[in-house]
Design an enzyme around this catalytic site. Sequence first.
Site, PDB file in Angstrom:
ATOM      1  N   ARG A 233       0.597  -1.159   0.003  1.00 22.70           N
ATOM      2  CA  ARG A 233       0.228   0.073   0.042  1.00 22.70           C
ATOM      3  C   ARG A 233       0.889   1.181  -0.108  1.00 22.70           C
ATOM      4  O   ARG A 233       1.932   1.258   0.531  1.00 22.70           O
ATOM      5  CB  ARG A 233      -1.176   0.063   1.342  1.00 22.70           C
ATOM      6  CG  ARG A 233      -2.262  -0.858   1.222  1.00 22.70           C
ATOM      7  CD  ARG A 233      -3.236  -0.572   0.416  1.00 22.70           C
ATOM      8  NE  ARG A 233      -4.247  -1.473   0.276  1.00 22.70           N
ATOM      9  CZ  ARG A 233      -4.375  -2.342  -0.257  1.00 22.70           C
ATOM     10  NH1 ARG A 233      -3.873  -2.948  -1.444  1.00 22.70           N
ATOM     11  NH2 ARG A 233      -5.697  -3.198  -0.343  1.00 22.70           N
ATOM     12  N   GLU A 262      -3.542   7.958  -4.043  1.00 23.48           N
ATOM     13  CA  GLU A 262      -3.608   7.051  -5.190  1.00 23.48           C
ATOM     14  C   GLU A 262      -4.996   7.465  -5.950  1.00 23.48           C
ATOM     15  O   GLU A 262      -5.913   7.391  -5.271  1.00 23.48           O
ATOM     16  CB  GLU A 262      -3.747   5.675  -4.722  1.00 23.48           C
ATOM     17  CG  GLU A 262      -3.617   4.649  -5.947  1.00 23.48           C
ATOM     18  CD  GLU A 262      -3.498   3.327  -5.387  1.00 23.48           C
ATOM     19  OE1 GLU A 262      -2.315   2.783  -4.900  1.00 23.48           O
ATOM     20  OE2 GLU A 262      -4.327   2.501  -5.638  1.00 23.48           O
ATOM     21  N   HIS A 281      -2.209   0.218  -9.493  1.00 22.31           N
ATOM     22  CA  HIS A 281      -2.542  -0.801  -8.654  1.00 22.31           C
ATOM     23  C   HIS A 281      -3.284  -2.202  -9.240  1.00 22.31           C
ATOM     24  O   HIS A 281      -4.418  -2.447  -9.383  1.00 22.31           O
ATOM     25  CB  HIS A 281      -4.007  -0.156  -7.868  1.00 22.31           C
ATOM     26  CG  HIS A 281      -4.151  -0.851  -6.517  1.00 22.31           C
ATOM     27  ND1 HIS A 281      -4.308  -0.266  -5.374  1.00 22.31           N
ATOM     28  CD2 HIS A 281      -4.198  -2.128  -6.028  1.00 22.31           C
ATOM     29  CE1 HIS A 281      -4.558  -1.105  -4.440  1.00 22.31           C
ATOM     30  NE2 HIS A 281      -4.577  -2.207  -5.098  1.00 22.31           N
TER      31      HIS A 281
HETATM   32  C1  DGY Z   1      -6.158  -6.119  -2.304  1.00 17.94           C
HETATM   33  O1  DGY Z   1      -6.606  -7.354  -2.467  1.00 17.94           O
HETATM   34  O2  DGY Z   1      -6.057  -5.353  -1.211  1.00 17.94           O
HETATM   35  C2  DGY Z   1      -5.923  -5.311  -3.577  1.00 17.94           C
HETATM   36  O3  DGY Z   1      -5.089  -4.208  -3.237  1.00 17.94           O
HETATM   37  C3  DGY Z   1      -7.180  -5.065  -4.376  1.00 17.94           C
HETATM   38  O4  DGY Z   1      -7.901  -4.572  -3.700  1.00 17.94           O
END
Ligand code: DGY
Length: 314
Positions: A233, A262, A281
């Site tokens: 993240r 983001e 992402h």
């Molecule tokens: C997750 O699975 O956390 C990915 O970032 C997609 O949401």
Amino acid sequence: MTLPTTPIMGDGLPPALREMLGPAFEILEWDESPDSPVLARVVGIITYGHPRVDGALMDRVPHLKVISNHGVGVDHIDVPAAKARGIPVGNTPGCLDASTADMTMALMLATARNVVVGDRFARSAEFTHYDPSQWIGHEVSGSTLGIIGLGRIGRQVARRALAFDMKVLYHNRRRDEEAERELGVIHVPLDELLRQSDFVSLNCPLTPETTNLIGSRELALMKPTAILLNLARGPVVDHDALFAALDSRRIAAAGLDVTSPEPLPRDHPLLGLANVVITPHLGSASDRTRHRMMQMTVENLRAGLKGDPLPWAV
Ligand code: DGY
């Protein structure tokens, strides 16, 4: 005769997910405006694109029985607040480990071997002849990879790295002796991992402990030839410190599948650097994985609405 439908709320649910839900559901668009007509009605929420769900929002949904997250990371949901209110939260663990590990390798290879800048160059008028002195990258095979967060995804990254003859270090709060036995990965303190690794891969969840885990102190410990990969993240990395480290070539490059915020503002200085590869992402964005994520999201939702235990509860 039309049968009654169950009202649920989702943020931009795609046609494939709507189809899986079927006609038994009335799918209402996300609306948390002060006079929202939706919140008073819905009994289930699907979080599809990481909308924030906190206790204040939960309190505005008096009949809420379940929050079903499409994805494994639930940092956008206040899980303790849901627990305090007796609302189960579901997610989709496991099914996306391989695709996210694949993407980690994609960013590793892209950053190390100049795939993106090389592509731009190969399309440009500047490419007039093959020059063996150009675009010399870092060798992935035989290098050292440091994985921060050897969970399900991290393990899959380790497997792939071993196929590239890499030495794999990892850092977790707790040692994973089973993984060490099975994969031959080596547990080291964080600073040691940063010092020794040619590639540092972030595959940990976002928690208070991992927020800003990588800042200027940590980047300064890395090798000047090292490459940072963030598939976790954005807030795990201090972006000002990252920009400074990349711009001054304190580290060689970064591959970022996630950023903070983001998306980054279009004039963010990181977007102007050639030694960064940024993807929007895409960690779990493969056809098979997305399909399974949707199935699990729907199964969790249905179970929660029936008052059954969720098959994949957070
Ligand atoms: C997750 O699975 O956390 C990915 O970032 C997609 O949401």
